[in-house]
Design a protein around this motif. Structure first.
Motif, PDB file in Angstrom:
ATOM      1  N   PHE A 151       0.876  -1.389  -0.032  1.00 49.14           N
ATOM      2  CA  PHE A 151      -0.102   0.083   0.145  1.00 49.14           C
ATOM      3  C   PHE A 151       0.895   1.352   0.028  1.00 49.14           C
ATOM      4  CE2 PHE A 151      -2.962  -3.120   2.383  1.00 49.14           C
ATOM      5  CZ  PHE A 151      -3.606  -3.269   1.320  1.00 49.14           C
ATOM      6  N   THR A 152       2.177   1.011  -0.067  1.00 46.41           N
ATOM      7  CA  THR A 152       2.887   2.251  -0.085  1.00 46.41           C
ATOM      8  C   THR A 152       2.808   3.028  -1.359  1.00 46.41           C
ATOM      9  OG1 THR A 152       4.622   1.077   1.284  1.00 46.41           O
ATOM     10  CG2 THR A 152       5.459   3.173   0.114  1.00 46.41           C
ATOM     11  N   GLY A 153       2.541   4.514  -1.201  1.00 51.00           N
ATOM     12  CA  GLY A 153       2.475   5.226  -2.246  1.00 51.00           C
ATOM     13  C   GLY A 153       1.073   4.998  -3.088  1.00 51.00           C
ATOM     14  N   VAL A 154       0.124   4.070  -2.236  1.00 56.73           N
ATOM     15  CA  VAL A 154      -1.343   4.129  -3.076  1.00 56.73           C
ATOM     16  C   VAL A 154      -2.434   4.758  -2.368  1.00 56.73           C
ATOM     17  CG1 VAL A 154      -2.836   2.280  -3.494  1.00 56.73           C
ATOM     18  CG2 VAL A 154      -0.585   1.749  -3.792  1.00 56.73           C
ATOM     19  N   ASN A 155      -3.264   5.648  -2.826  1.00 58.27           N
ATOM     20  CA  ASN A 155      -4.063   6.298  -2.388  1.00 58.27           C
ATOM     21  C   ASN A 155      -5.315   5.289  -1.518  1.00 58.27           C
ATOM     22  OD1 ASN A 155      -6.570   5.858  -4.068  1.00 58.27           O
ATOM     23  ND2 ASN A 155      -5.632   7.187  -5.372  1.00 58.27           N
ATOM     24  N   ARG A 156      -5.948   5.947  -0.523  1.00 56.14           N
ATOM     25  CA  ARG A 156      -6.940   5.176   0.089  1.00 56.14           C
ATOM     26  C   ARG A 156      -7.939   4.408  -0.946  1.00 56.14           C
ATOM     27  NH1 ARG A 156     -12.218   5.877   1.614  1.00 56.14           N
ATOM     28  NH2 ARG A 156     -12.156   7.933   0.721  1.00 56.14           N
ATOM     29  N   VAL A 157      -8.835   5.099  -1.765  1.00 56.80           N
ATOM     30  CA  VAL A 157      -9.605   4.371  -2.485  1.00 56.80           C
ATOM     31  C   VAL A 157      -8.985   3.257  -3.367  1.00 56.80           C
ATOM     32  CG1 VAL A 157     -11.069   4.504  -4.778  1.00 56.80           C
ATOM     33  CG2 VAL A 157     -11.123   6.486  -2.975  1.00 56.80           C
ATOM     34  N   MET A 158      -7.616   3.269  -3.976  1.00 57.12           N
ATOM     35  CA  MET A 158      -6.910   2.180  -4.543  1.00 57.12           C
ATOM     36  C   MET A 158      -6.618   1.152  -3.660  1.00 57.12           C
ATOM     37  SD  MET A 158      -6.240   0.818  -7.457  1.00 57.12           S
ATOM     38  CE  MET A 158      -6.236   2.015  -8.420  1.00 57.12           C
ATOM     39  N   ARG A 159      -6.359   1.252  -2.345  1.00 55.30           N
ATOM     40  CA  ARG A 159      -6.301   0.375  -1.511  1.00 55.30           C
ATOM     41  C   ARG A 159      -7.384  -0.347  -1.155  1.00 55.30           C
ATOM     42  NH1 ARG A 159      -2.485   3.523   3.160  1.00 55.30           N
ATOM     43  NH2 ARG A 159      -1.122   4.398   1.796  1.00 55.30           N
ATOM     44  N   GLN A 160      -8.754   0.256  -1.052  1.00 55.96           N
ATOM     45  CA  GLN A 160      -9.846  -0.635  -0.694  1.00 55.96           C
ATOM     46  C   GLN A 160     -10.170  -1.445  -2.130  1.00 55.96           C
ATOM     47  OE1 GLN A 160     -13.057   1.136   1.343  1.00 55.96           O
ATOM     48  NE2 GLN A 160     -11.506   2.104   2.782  1.00 55.96           N
ATOM     49  N   ARG A 161      -9.855  -0.856  -3.233  1.00 64.98           N
ATOM     50  CA  ARG A 161     -10.052  -1.616  -4.397  1.00 64.98           C
ATOM     51  C   ARG A 161      -9.095  -3.003  -4.500  1.00 64.98           C
ATOM     52  NH1 ARG A 161     -10.477   3.178  -8.489  1.00 64.98           N
ATOM     53  NH2 ARG A 161     -12.551   3.828  -8.164  1.00 64.98           N
ATOM     54  N   MET A 162      -7.734  -2.616  -4.192  1.00 59.95           N
ATOM     55  CA  MET A 162      -7.206  -3.891  -4.074  1.00 59.95           C
ATOM     56  C   MET A 162      -7.321  -4.982  -3.034  1.00 59.95           C
ATOM     57  SD  MET A 162      -3.490  -1.643  -4.062  1.00 59.95           S
ATOM     58  CE  MET A 162      -2.253  -3.032  -3.498  1.00 59.95           C
ATOM     59  N   VAL A 163      -7.913  -4.465  -1.767  1.00 56.63           N
ATOM     60  CA  VAL A 163      -8.548  -5.443  -0.857  1.00 56.63           C
ATOM     61  C   VAL A 163      -9.605  -6.243  -1.319  1.00 56.63           C
ATOM     62  CG1 VAL A 163      -9.451  -5.768   1.281  1.00 56.63           C
ATOM     63  CG2 VAL A 163      -7.193  -4.415   0.955  1.00 56.63           C
ATOM     64  N   GLY A 206     -19.921  -7.922  -0.599  1.00 51.62           N
ATOM     65  CA  GLY A 206     -21.309  -8.089  -1.532  1.00 51.62           C
ATOM     66  C   GLY A 206     -21.869  -9.166  -1.820  1.00 51.62           C
ATOM     67  N   GLN A 207     -21.256 -10.167  -1.803  1.00 49.52           N
ATOM     68  CA  GLN A 207     -22.106 -11.394  -1.977  1.00 49.52           C
ATOM     69  C   GLN A 207     -22.196 -12.537  -0.935  1.00 49.52           C
ATOM     70  OE1 GLN A 207     -20.575 -13.362  -5.830  1.00 49.52           O
ATOM     71  NE2 GLN A 207     -20.364 -11.206  -6.851  1.00 49.52           N
ATOM     72  N   ARG A 208     -20.887 -12.763  -0.294  1.00 50.70           N
ATOM     73  CA  ARG A 208     -20.922 -13.812   0.791  1.00 50.70           C
ATOM     74  C   ARG A 208     -21.001 -12.871   2.131  1.00 50.70           C
ATOM     75  NH1 ARG A 208     -16.163 -17.219  -0.792  1.00 50.70           N
ATOM     76  NH2 ARG A 208     -16.490 -18.024   1.226  1.00 50.70           N
ATOM     77  N   VAL A 209     -20.513 -11.680   2.242  1.00 55.75           N
ATOM     78  CA  VAL A 209     -20.423 -10.836   3.482  1.00 55.75           C
ATOM     79  C   VAL A 209     -21.279  -9.659   2.943  1.00 55.75           C
ATOM     80  CG1 VAL A 209     -19.110  -9.459   4.700  1.00 55.75           C
ATOM     81  CG2 VAL A 209     -18.406 -11.741   4.193  1.00 55.75           C
ATOM     82  N   HIS A 210     -22.138  -9.081   4.026  1.00 53.83           N
ATOM     83  CA  HIS A 210     -23.020  -7.845   3.601  1.00 53.83           C
ATOM     84  C   HIS A 210     -22.231  -6.704   3.601  1.00 53.83           C
ATOM     85  CE1 HIS A 210     -26.406  -5.439   3.650  1.00 53.83           C
ATOM     86  NE2 HIS A 210     -26.011  -4.869   4.813  1.00 53.83           N
ATOM     87  N   ALA A 211     -21.318  -6.372   4.700  1.00 52.72           N
ATOM     88  CA  ALA A 211     -20.523  -5.398   4.943  1.00 52.72           C
ATOM     89  C   ALA A 211     -19.044  -5.456   5.293  1.00 52.72           C
ATOM     90  CB  ALA A 211     -21.200  -4.430   6.020  1.00 52.72           C
ATOM     91  N   LEU A 212     -18.244  -4.719   4.788  1.00 54.40           N
ATOM     92  CA  LEU A 212     -16.788  -5.085   4.870  1.00 54.40           C
ATOM     93  C   LEU A 212     -16.147  -3.539   5.195  1.00 54.40           C
ATOM     94  CD1 LEU A 212     -14.431  -6.785   5.087  1.00 54.40           C
ATOM     95  CD2 LEU A 212     -13.994  -6.491   2.730  1.00 54.40           C
ATOM     96  N   ALA A 213     -15.787  -3.175   6.197  1.00 50.29           N
ATOM     97  CA  ALA A 213     -14.902  -2.053   6.379  1.00 50.29           C
ATOM     98  C   ALA A 213     -13.510  -2.384   6.356  1.00 50.29           C
ATOM     99  CB  ALA A 213     -15.303  -1.333   8.001  1.00 50.29           C
ATOM    100  N   ILE A 214     -12.867  -1.585   5.666  1.00 49.66           N
ATOM    101  CA  ILE A 214     -11.216  -1.729   5.319  1.00 49.66           C
ATOM    102  C   ILE A 214     -10.572  -0.671   5.823  1.00 49.66           C
ATOM    103  CG2 ILE A 214      -9.637  -1.943   3.437  1.00 49.66           C
ATOM    104  CD1 ILE A 214     -12.171  -3.232   1.829  1.00 49.66           C
ATOM    105  N   ARG A 215      -9.757  -0.751   6.504  1.00 47.97           N
ATOM    106  CA  ARG A 215      -8.383   0.203   7.064  1.00 47.97           C
ATOM    107  C   ARG A 215      -7.236  -0.370   6.521  1.00 47.97           C
ATOM    108  NH1 ARG A 215      -9.473   0.562  12.992  1.00 47.97           N
ATOM    109  NH2 ARG A 215      -7.713   2.173  12.841  1.00 47.97           N
ATOM    110  N   ALA A 216      -6.788   0.177   5.593  1.00 51.97           N
ATOM    111  CA  ALA A 216      -5.578  -0.406   4.902  1.00 51.97           C
ATOM    112  C   ALA A 216      -4.516   0.725   5.182  1.00 51.97           C
ATOM    113  CB  ALA A 216      -5.756  -0.697   3.253  1.00 51.97           C
ATOM    114  N   PHE A 217      -3.171   0.277   5.658  1.00 53.14           N
ATOM    115  CA  PHE A 217      -2.522   1.298   5.754  1.00 53.14           C
ATOM    116  C   PHE A 217      -0.778   0.469   5.138  1.00 53.14           C
ATOM    117  CE2 PHE A 217      -5.109   1.124   9.435  1.00 53.14           C
ATOM    118  CZ  PHE A 217      -5.351   2.750   9.547  1.00 53.14           C
TER     119      PHE A 217
END
Length: 92
Positions: free
Chosen positions: A54-66, A75-86
């Motif tokens: 995640f170095t040099g990657v913005n928050r939105v892209m980190r979430q997309r990567m995860v 969205g299919q097997r889990v209703h909600a997923l909060a992501i905190r990527a650092f």
């Protein structure tokens, strides 16, 4: 003991990011009886992950990567997923 979905989340993220820190927190009990609660006890999660990927990657892209690493889980097997990527050194 983590359930099968929590275990799969841990395995997929470990393989994709070799994280220095990975916490997969099951928040489902806080949402029992609410929308998205499917009765499995594994419908809502928070992921805290620290990885050099995640170095040099913005928050939105980190979430997309995860989300990409998790495939059909969010969205299919889990209703909600909060992501905190650092990146290393960013986590408080």
């Amino acid at each position: 003991m983590p359930g099968p979905i929590a275990t799969e989340i841990t395995q997929r993220l470990s393989a994709a990011f070799a994280p220095a820190r990975l916490d997969v927190i099951n928040d489902s009990s806080s949402h029992a009886g609410h929308m998205g609660d499917d009765g499995t006890g594994e419908s809502h999660f928070t992921v805290v992950i620290e990885s050099a990927a995640f170095t040099g990657v913005n928050r939105v892209m980190r979430q997309r990567m995860v989300n990409q690493a998790l495939g059909d889980i969010p969205g299919q097997r889990v209703h909600a997923l909060a992501i905190r990527a650092f990146a290393p050194g960013e986590a408080a």
